[in-house]
Write an enzyme that holds these catalytic residues in place. Sequence first.
Site, PDB file in Angstrom:
ATOM      1  N   GLU A 126      -0.460  29.251  33.506  1.00  0.00           N
ATOM      2  CA  GLU A 126       0.642  28.414  33.988  1.00  0.00           C
ATOM      3  C   GLU A 126       1.989  29.158  34.048  1.00  0.00           C
ATOM      4  O   GLU A 126       2.939  28.837  33.321  1.00  0.00           O
ATOM      5  CB  GLU A 126       0.739  27.144  33.140  1.00  0.00           C
ATOM      6  N   GLU A 165      -8.826  25.465  34.609  1.00  0.00           N
ATOM      7  CA  GLU A 165      -8.548  24.528  33.508  1.00  0.00           C
ATOM      8  C   GLU A 165      -8.269  23.126  34.017  1.00  0.00           C
ATOM      9  O   GLU A 165      -7.566  22.935  35.013  1.00  0.00           O
ATOM     10  CB  GLU A 165      -7.341  24.983  32.686  1.00  0.00           C
TER      11      GLU A 165
END
Length: 492
Positions: free
Chosen positions: A239, A342
Amino acid sequence: MNRKILSTVLTLAAFACQPKQEVQTLEASVAAAKFSVAGKEVTIVTTAQDTDLRLAETAKASFAEAEQPKETEWSIFVNPEKTFQKMLGIGGAITDASAETFAKLSPEKQEELLEAYYNEESGIGYSLSRTNIHSCDFSSGSYTYVEEGDKELKTFDIKHDREFKIPMIKRAIEAAGGELMLYATPWSPPAFMKGKEHMLQGGKLLPEYRDAWATYYTKFIKAYEAEGMPIWGISIQNEPMATQTWESCIYSAEDERDFLRDHLGPIMEKEGLGDKNIVVWDHNRDLIVNRANTIFGDPEAAKYAWGIGFHWYETWTGADPNFGNLRMVNENFPTKNLLFTEGCNERFDAAKYQYWPNAERYGRSMINDFNQGTVGWTDWNILLDETGGPNHVGNFCFAPIHADTGTGELIYTPTYYYIGHFSKYIKPEASRVSTASSRSQLLSTSFLNEDGTLATVVMNPLDEAITYKMYIGMDAAEITIPARAMQTLITK
């Protein structure tokens, strides 16, 4: 020359002249073209809300010559002659949290968990796994593999992982039959490499530490492989556009491109790890096109990248999942791969262990992601405790299986079974084949396995049962799917 012989010669000649990727596609197309429903039947496996059906074989269906489908009917159209990407694998992450929770289970429950995930017959046949490079939010605390300030990495040591995580990964590999594709991701460089006092709440990698940080990945890979755990690859940063309350680090698209091109890629090659796969982005679908354009649009950076990873959390803005962006990346950069790295259901609440929309979120995402060209799908934590952790910043979430460490019991959520409708029946190297539904509410995808079995996954999110026909060529099989249900149709 006989026309049939001439046609065969020309086909083989064309096959020999194709680039490698096109040859693989042609191989799959030739195999798919041989698929016929003659003599085959459909075995129907079902999981449904408000029933006891969990990956249960519920019926068999036969094919018969079909009439033109009507607009008033529900239909699914499968064309095995049209093939797309090959399956890399499906699985979930073994984090510190998963491993610490696993260690609290009895030996019998540990074996049950491993069998549930990794056994192809009695379990759901996971073939892919992700793990964290030093700490992430799903760790009991922040840690790294070096002493603070050690730019030369002389103190690098993975001893922290030997207590819980490494033993669990090794047992998972064994439970999977000796092979489990494993890749790793960092959540943040050590604090000193960002000029911060801690790894939390974002920050950026300082330019003077780029080579040291790139070398850190290579030391991790070598250390894990020395322990007997082959590493398939790495992603650069979890991220990279999110400043989180946990371990995080910001990379603009240009930052990540330059780090890959000028530091990580060359250092991986220098250290003899040029065969490892590097995944970029590893964040949500919303900005994935920008990241792909920037990195894959630079030939010197792109040559080091196997593909691009993504998560599903873009819905935090109130928007719908942006599946269309995946298709755009796939169309713009067809030689690069899409990998779901994810996803989990946030905001853990033990009262929602059996909350069906949590499973449906998985089903909807997996079907759409695969239909846009995704080659592999990785769930987040494979196991969490009765609090949705452990998690050192209170970011508690759901997993497909939870352990109540007080009673020692395992709690299977509907998500486990929905994932299993894919992972149990769609094997690595399977080729996705063309599949379409006559109505948007009925979701579906299909894969043709190397053994010739065709696995078609169908999801009904409606509150009523649906009777539909699955068409393959001029034949169709009539099937009923219960309300709020998932089915896998195995044609063999």
